[in-house]
Design an enzyme around this catalytic site. Structure first.
Site, PDB file in Angstrom:
ATOM      1  N   ASN A  54      52.588  34.373  35.011  1.00 31.42           N
ATOM      2  CA  ASN A  54      51.525  35.132  34.339  1.00 31.42           C
ATOM      3  C   ASN A  54      52.081  36.484  33.920  1.00 31.42           C
ATOM      4  O   ASN A  54      53.267  36.755  34.098  1.00 31.42           O
ATOM      5  CB  ASN A  54      50.319  35.272  35.272  1.00 31.42           C
ATOM      6  CG  ASN A  54      50.706  35.935  36.569  1.00 31.42           C
ATOM      7  OD1 ASN A  54      51.105  37.087  36.589  1.00 31.42           O
ATOM      8  ND2 ASN A  54      50.638  35.180  37.673  1.00 31.42           N
TER       9      ASN A  54
ATOM     10  N   ASP B 254      47.082  29.883  40.939  1.00 32.76           N
ATOM     11  CA  ASP B 254      46.117  29.053  41.663  1.00 32.76           C
ATOM     12  C   ASP B 254      46.619  27.617  41.754  1.00 32.76           C
ATOM     13  O   ASP B 254      46.243  26.875  42.654  1.00 32.76           O
ATOM     14  CB  ASP B 254      44.763  29.073  40.944  1.00 32.76           C
ATOM     15  CG  ASP B 254      44.096  30.440  41.061  1.00 32.76           C
ATOM     16  OD1 ASP B 254      44.209  31.051  42.141  1.00 32.76           O
ATOM     17  OD2 ASP B 254      43.490  30.897  40.073  1.00 32.76           O
TER      18      ASP B 254
ATOM     19  N   PHE C 271      42.317  42.040  44.765  1.00 28.59           N
ATOM     20  CA  PHE C 271      42.092  42.424  43.373  1.00 28.59           C
ATOM     21  C   PHE C 271      41.423  41.242  42.691  1.00 28.59           C
ATOM     22  O   PHE C 271      41.645  40.094  43.090  1.00 28.59           O
ATOM     23  CB  PHE C 271      43.414  42.762  42.673  1.00 28.59           C
ATOM     24  CG  PHE C 271      43.804  44.206  42.815  1.00 28.59           C
ATOM     25  CD1 PHE C 271      44.212  44.708  44.041  1.00 28.59           C
ATOM     26  CD2 PHE C 271      43.756  45.067  41.724  1.00 28.59           C
ATOM     27  CE1 PHE C 271      44.553  46.049  44.184  1.00 28.59           C
ATOM     28  CE2 PHE C 271      44.099  46.407  41.844  1.00 28.59           C
ATOM     29  CZ  PHE C 271      44.500  46.904  43.077  1.00 28.59           C
TER      30      PHE C 271
ATOM     31  N   LYS D  79      34.326  36.730  45.178  1.00 32.62           N
ATOM     32  CA  LYS D  79      35.637  36.636  45.852  1.00 32.62           C
ATOM     33  C   LYS D  79      35.653  37.481  47.126  1.00 32.62           C
ATOM     34  O   LYS D  79      36.217  37.090  48.139  1.00 32.62           O
ATOM     35  CB  LYS D  79      36.759  37.094  44.901  1.00 32.62           C
ATOM     36  CG  LYS D  79      37.072  36.066  43.830  1.00 32.62           C
ATOM     37  CD  LYS D  79      38.053  36.577  42.778  1.00 32.62           C
ATOM     38  CE  LYS D  79      38.144  35.559  41.641  1.00 32.62           C
ATOM     39  NZ  LYS D  79      38.921  36.016  40.490  1.00 32.62           N
TER      40      LYS D  79
ATOM     41  N   LYS E 125      36.407  35.381  50.381  1.00 36.79           N
ATOM     42  CA  LYS E 125      37.714  35.601  51.010  1.00 36.79           C
ATOM     43  C   LYS E 125      37.617  36.572  52.199  1.00 36.79           C
ATOM     44  O   LYS E 125      38.631  36.971  52.752  1.00 36.79           O
ATOM     45  CB  LYS E 125      38.711  36.097  49.962  1.00 36.79           C
ATOM     46  CG  LYS E 125      38.848  35.115  48.779  1.00 36.79           C
ATOM     47  CD  LYS E 125      39.984  35.445  47.831  1.00 36.79           C
ATOM     48  CE  LYS E 125      39.952  34.519  46.609  1.00 36.79           C
ATOM     49  NZ  LYS E 125      41.229  34.429  45.893  1.00 36.79           N
TER      50      LYS E 125
END
Ligand code: PMT
Length: 410
Positions: free
Chosen positions: A216, A287, A331, A345, A349
């Site tokens: 990425n 991912d 992030f 998230k 998480k």
């Protein structure tokens, strides 16, 4: 050692129901040897009397800028100059707004403008007021000017709502003030002293074959800024970096561990997580990875080729759920519904903070030297930062983490 002995503290009391708690605060500070000069706003006098504070502090109480009892002095200037610390507790949204905008229309706000002493603010208000963008923006302005916030606690508020907004307990406020005078709370260079901070940076590389991969656009700049900021705050920093466009910080005090894939990053982070105090996961982690990485270069043959992908381990989710003492910051790189996805998230998480960046905005996200972020905790927005350098973003995020680790909440 009693760090409050002989210290001159101006206690600003503003008009909220929590004003009654300022009486106990005055009493505790005075018992510990501080000379407490109380300045009340007119609104505060609706909740509690001057006589209460005068009796507890054994000092004259101030509220009217123009009531000068001694012709030889100007009270707000003298008070401002004599202070070792100005503490505003409780601080209403109104007083916070006046401070942010430099309004000086009563004894307290005038003294606050005239002082060069450090200022601490303990807000108390309704939960929706506390989260209102105007109040958040005013608090950010003050925070940037060096004002230290003693964040309100959660609980049943006098207005009937449950949530954040209740004045922090006076004993805790006294501890924060003591810690300040003990020199534990102040300079930025000490905020993370003695803490082990793990930072990840860059984009992971998921091999298709020895010459091709999926990755990425992460340049590593955000993660590197975090590593530098953590080090500047005195932390023991380990930087785990995947593929980056630039070289990691050349600081002998920052341990740099290079990894390639999400799996390698997981192993590097998990192996150090147990002894870490803070994890900041700024890396852009794939991912999915190719199910099979070919050992030799794949040769061109068929017209259509299907690449089978499998999920990688979610490093943050795995460690967020396993955390014990660690403060875990994620992030969220989003291209829409930034707040919704980021907060999802945060919860999924089990994070302490999430830094959301909408990577479609100019100046934000991948590759840039700047970022535009909104930082959330489980309660909601902690702060918004419009276009700012990644160094600045890093400092602000870590200052919040440090405050929370030290029990001094911003
Ligand atoms: O490196 P720069 O060019 O400076 O760019 C900065 C940045 C845009 C990469 C950075 O600001 C950022 O947003 N990093 C997180 C990128 C990301 O992977 O976001 P996400 O929303 O897909 O993932 C959420 C969080 O889970 C992230 O902290 C991520 O590191 C983590 N994650 C994701 C997948 C996975 N398998 N394991 C993880 O730990």
């Amino acid at each position: 050692m009693n760090h409050l002995q002989g210290k001159t503290i101006i206690l600003g009391v503003t008009g909220g129901i929590a004003a009654y708690k300022a009486a106990y605060l005055t009493s505790r500070l005075t018992q510990k040897g501080a000379v407490v000069h109380v300045i009340m706003t007119e609104s505060a006098k609706q909740f509690i009397t001057e006589l209460t504070f005068q009796s507890l502090s054994k000092q004259r109480v101030y509220s009217d800028t123009f009531q000068e009892r001694d012709p030889a002095s100007i009270s707000h200037i003298d008070l401002a100059g004599s202070a070792d610390l100005v503490l505003v507790a409780p601080a209403t949204a109104n007083m916070i707004a006046k401070m942010a905008h430099g309004i000086a229309d009563d004894m307290l706000s005038t003294t606050l403008l005239a002082t060069t002493a450090p200022v601490m603010v303990a807000p108390a208000m309704n939960v929706h007021m506390y989260r209102h963008p105007a109040v958040v923006s005013n608090m950010n302005t003050l925070y940037d000017r060096g004002v230290q916030f003693i964040e309100p606690g959660d609980g049943l508020l006098a207005c009937g709502y449950v949530g954040k907004g209740r004045l922090e307990e006076p004993d805790t406020i006294v501890s924060v003030v003591e810690a300040y005078f003990a020199g534990q709370a102040a300079p930025e260079s000490l905020l993370l002293a003695g803490k082990k901070v793990l930072v990840t940076a860059g984009g992971t590389v998921e091999r298709i074959d020895p010459v091709r991969y999926i990755s990425n656009d992460s340049s590593g700049k955000m993660g590197f800024a975090l590593a530098r900021a953590a080090r500047a705050m005195g932390a023991d920093v380990t930087l785990i970096a995947a593929r980056t466009d630039i070289a990691p910080p050349q600081d002998a005090d920052i341990e740099v561990v290079r990894v390639e894939s999400a799996q390698q990053m997981y192993e590097a982070v998990a192996g150090r997580f147990g002894s870490a105090d803070v994890l900041v996961q700024a890396a852009a982690v794939a991912d999915y990875r190719p199910k099979q990485a070919a050992e030799a270069k794949i040769k061109k043959s068929v017209d259509n080729m299907v690449l089978e992908l499998v999920k990688t381990t979610d490093i943050l989710e795995t460690l967020g759920k396993a955390k014990t003492k660690q403060f875990v910051i994620g992030f969220a790189a989003e291209t829409g519904n930034t707040e919704g996805y980021a907060r999802d998230k945060l919860v999924r998480k089990n994070l302490d903070l999430i830094v959301a960046n909408d990577v479609t905005l100019a100046g934000a996200g991948f590759g840039t030297d700047t970022n535009i972020v909104s930082v959330y905790d489980v309660e909601g927005l902690v702060f918004d930062l419009p276009l700012a350098s990644k160094d600045e973003v890093a400092r602000k995020v870590l200052a919040v983490a440090a405050g929370r680790l030290n029990g001094v909440l911003q």
